[in-house]
Each structure stands twice: as structure tokens, then as C-alpha cells.
Design a protein around this motif. Structure first.
Motif, PDB file in Angstrom:
ATOM      1  N   SER A  64       0.829  -1.199   0.000  1.00 37.66           N
ATOM      2  CA  SER A  64       0.000   0.000   0.000  1.00 37.66           C
ATOM      3  C   SER A  64       0.866   1.253   0.000  1.00 37.66           C
ATOM      4  O   SER A  64       1.871   1.324   0.703  1.00 37.66           O
ATOM      5  CB  SER A  64      -0.919   0.018   1.234  1.00 37.66           C
ATOM      6  OG  SER A  64      -1.676   1.210   1.278  1.00 37.66           O
ATOM      7  N   LYS A  65       0.461   2.228  -0.805  1.00 34.10           N
ATOM      8  CA  LYS A  65       1.169   3.506  -0.851  1.00 34.10           C
ATOM      9  C   LYS A  65       0.592   4.498   0.154  1.00 34.10           C
ATOM     10  O   LYS A  65       1.036   5.631   0.219  1.00 34.10           O
ATOM     11  CB  LYS A  65       1.111   4.081  -2.264  1.00 34.10           C
ATOM     12  CG  LYS A  65       1.862   3.249  -3.287  1.00 34.10           C
ATOM     13  CD  LYS A  65       1.863   3.910  -4.649  1.00 34.10           C
ATOM     14  CE  LYS A  65       2.672   3.075  -5.637  1.00 34.10           C
ATOM     15  NZ  LYS A  65       2.696   3.694  -6.994  1.00 34.10           N
ATOM     16  N   ASN A  66      -0.384   4.045   0.907  1.00 32.30           N
ATOM     17  CA  ASN A  66      -0.998   4.859   1.948  1.00 32.30           C
ATOM     18  C   ASN A  66      -1.163   3.976   3.181  1.00 32.30           C
ATOM     19  O   ASN A  66      -1.860   2.954   3.128  1.00 32.30           O
ATOM     20  CB  ASN A  66      -2.350   5.410   1.488  1.00 32.30           C
ATOM     21  CG  ASN A  66      -2.943   6.420   2.448  1.00 32.30           C
ATOM     22  OD1 ASN A  66      -2.727   6.355   3.648  1.00 32.30           O
ATOM     23  ND2 ASN A  66      -3.705   7.365   1.922  1.00 32.30           N
ATOM     24  N   SER A  67      -0.524   4.349   4.276  1.00 33.63           N
ATOM     25  CA  SER A  67      -0.548   3.519   5.488  1.00 33.63           C
ATOM     26  C   SER A  67      -1.943   3.412   6.089  1.00 33.63           C
ATOM     27  O   SER A  67      -2.183   2.544   6.940  1.00 33.63           O
ATOM     28  CB  SER A  67       0.412   4.095   6.534  1.00 33.63           C
ATOM     29  OG  SER A  67       0.052   5.428   6.881  1.00 33.63           O
ATOM     30  N   ARG A  68      -2.872   4.239   5.665  1.00 37.85           N
ATOM     31  CA  ARG A  68      -4.232   4.192   6.196  1.00 37.85           C
ATOM     32  C   ARG A  68      -5.155   3.321   5.357  1.00 37.85           C
ATOM     33  O   ARG A  68      -6.329   3.180   5.672  1.00 37.85           O
ATOM     34  CB  ARG A  68      -4.805   5.613   6.285  1.00 37.85           C
ATOM     35  CG  ARG A  68      -4.062   6.524   7.252  1.00 37.85           C
ATOM     36  CD  ARG A  68      -4.685   7.910   7.344  1.00 37.85           C
ATOM     37  NE  ARG A  68      -4.627   8.626   6.078  1.00 37.85           N
ATOM     38  CZ  ARG A  68      -5.647   8.803   5.261  1.00 37.85           C
ATOM     39  NH1 ARG A  68      -6.847   8.318   5.573  1.00 37.85           N
ATOM     40  NH2 ARG A  68      -5.511   9.473   4.125  1.00 37.85           N
ATOM     41  N   VAL A  69      -4.637   2.758   4.264  1.00 39.40           N
ATOM     42  CA  VAL A  69      -5.441   1.944   3.357  1.00 39.40           C
ATOM     43  C   VAL A  69      -4.896   0.524   3.346  1.00 39.40           C
ATOM     44  O   VAL A  69      -3.711   0.305   3.088  1.00 39.40           O
ATOM     45  CB  VAL A  69      -5.416   2.521   1.926  1.00 39.40           C
ATOM     46  CG1 VAL A  69      -6.240   1.650   0.983  1.00 39.40           C
ATOM     47  CG2 VAL A  69      -5.944   3.957   1.920  1.00 39.40           C
TER      48      VAL A  69
END
Length: 232
Positions: A64-69
């Protein structure tokens, strides 16, 4: 006649595949993009937004390029701690193998709408960081319906409104600024909704001052009566 029916059927299938599912989440909370696909023999999962892949899973391993996704369950996507920039369209591609020799692919689109609530004191400057790159216009609800207060390329439509660095700013907030503001993209899809209310702090102070004045008036009136009683 048969060819026309096949063409109509193809158009209906194509439309059903590209119709975005609406998902609403509150700022700071979480949202789930449910895939609702078969969870057997999934080969890979890709979630993209604004033509960029933000989550890719292959054979159970995800990047993931977004730690929240991140992936949740078989193919659902979980987004935590929602922010305004999360609003917009997402495309989920799920590919899995079955008994046939060729892999099967499923595609689903989502329109994520972020809701927020803020409370403001009179006279304050209010900055709403809602002018996203995919924002096209901002509207405010009024007694006459939705009124446009900002449009990309045209700017704001009010003397006390300014736009700068992605912020829509209300200068010297008044009670007429209360209401709901919604941000829409070029397809009139809702990206963000912000409910703005007037803070009760100042009203509380007024009530407290009124209470002090009432107590002072009671003492001022009661003192002459007390002195008259003592004189007698």
C-alpha cells in the motif's frame, strides 16, 4: 431486431459495471469499500484512484502507498482516519482464477463522500481545506435552495469569502454563514459535506453575564429594604 436487443443488453451491462457505489464516512473515522465478489481463488487485487494504484495485493501479499489503506477480509478495502483528501472515486479490480483456463476479473467503482461538522464563534476566521484537486464547485444550502459560493476558474462569489492554497475561508464569521456546504466534482458527485454551526460559547457567556446582573440587581434592591428595616 436481435442485433438491437444485443446492443441494448451490452449497454445495460456496461452501465452496471461503471456505476459508482456511494460510500459515506465521517472525517476522522473509518470507511470500508466492500467488494462483494466471490472470495474463492483470488489472484490479485488492485485499488486505484486518480489513475494511480494505491493498493496492490498478489497471492495474499499486499503493498500500500498509503498507510491508512489496507485490505480487509478477502477483497474489501478499509480506509481509516478519513481526511478530506480521501474523497472521490475509487476503482477496485479483483482477478481470480476458476475452473476455466483463463482468469476472471471483476471491477467495481466507489464514490467516497466525506462528512464533517464544525462549530465556529462569531467574528472568527474559518478555513475549510476542501478545495481538492478534483473539486469543481462549492455550494451552500439556503432558503432558496443550493447557492454556488465557489467554482474552479471563477473563484468565490462573496465579499467575505476567499480561496487560497486549497482553503475556502470565511472571514469574520456571522450567523448567516451557518449551514451546510458541499463540494462537488465536475460530474456533480458529492465529495465533501461540511455542516457549520455557531459555537455556543459566546451565548453561554451572555447567559452568565445576565445571571451576574440579576444577582447584582437583587443585592442593590435588597440593601435599601434591609436598611429601612433596621431603621425601624
Amino acid at each position: 431486431m436481435v442485433s438491437k436487443l444485443l446492443l441494448l443488453l451490452f449497454c445495460c451491462i456496461k452501465y452496471s459495471e461503471t456505476t459508482a457505489r456511494s460510500v459515506t464516512g465521517k472525517k476522522g473515522e473509518n470507511a470500508t469499500l466492500s467488494c462483494e465478489f466471490e472470495d474463492r481463488d483470488i489472484s490479485d487485487i488492485v485499488l486505484s484512484r486518480l489513475s494511480k494504484n494505491i493498493l496492490a495485493c498478489e497471492k495474499g501479499k499486499c503493498e500500500s502507498k498509503n498507510s491508512r489503506v489496507f485490505k480487509k477480509g478477502s477483497c474489501d478495502v478499509f480506509i481509516k482516519d478519513l481526511i478530506y483528501r480521501d474523497a472521490g472515486k475509487y476503482i477496485l479490480r479483483v482477478r481470480y482464477t476458476n475452473d476455466q483456463s483463463k482468469p476472471k476479473r471483476q471491477i467495481k467503482e466507489y464514490q467516497l463522500h466525506i462528512h464533517d461538522e464544525i462549530s465556529v464563534k462569531k467574528g472568527e476566521k474559518v478555513k475549510m481545506n476542501v478545495l481538492l484537486s478534483n473539486a469543481y464547485k462549492v455550494e451552500k444550502n439556503t432558503n432558496e435552495g443550493w447557492k454556488e459560493v465557489w467554482r474552479r476558474g471563477h473563484g468565490v462569489s462573496g465579499d467575505r469569502l476567499t480561496d487560497h492554497d486549497g482553503n475556502l475561508t470565511i472571514n469574520e464569521f456571522t450567523d448567516t454563514d451557518t449551514g451546510t456546504y458541499r463540494v462537488l466534482d465536475s460530474n456533480n458527485e458529492i465529495l465533501i459535506t461540511v455542516s457549520v454551526t455557531e459555537s455556543g460559547t459566546r451565548l453561554t457567556r451572555t447567559a452568565e453575564n445576565t445571571g451576574h446582573n440579576m444577582r447584582f440587581w437583587t443585592v442593590s434592591v435588597g440593601l435599601p429594604v434591609l436598611l429601612a428595616f433596621c431603621w425601624l
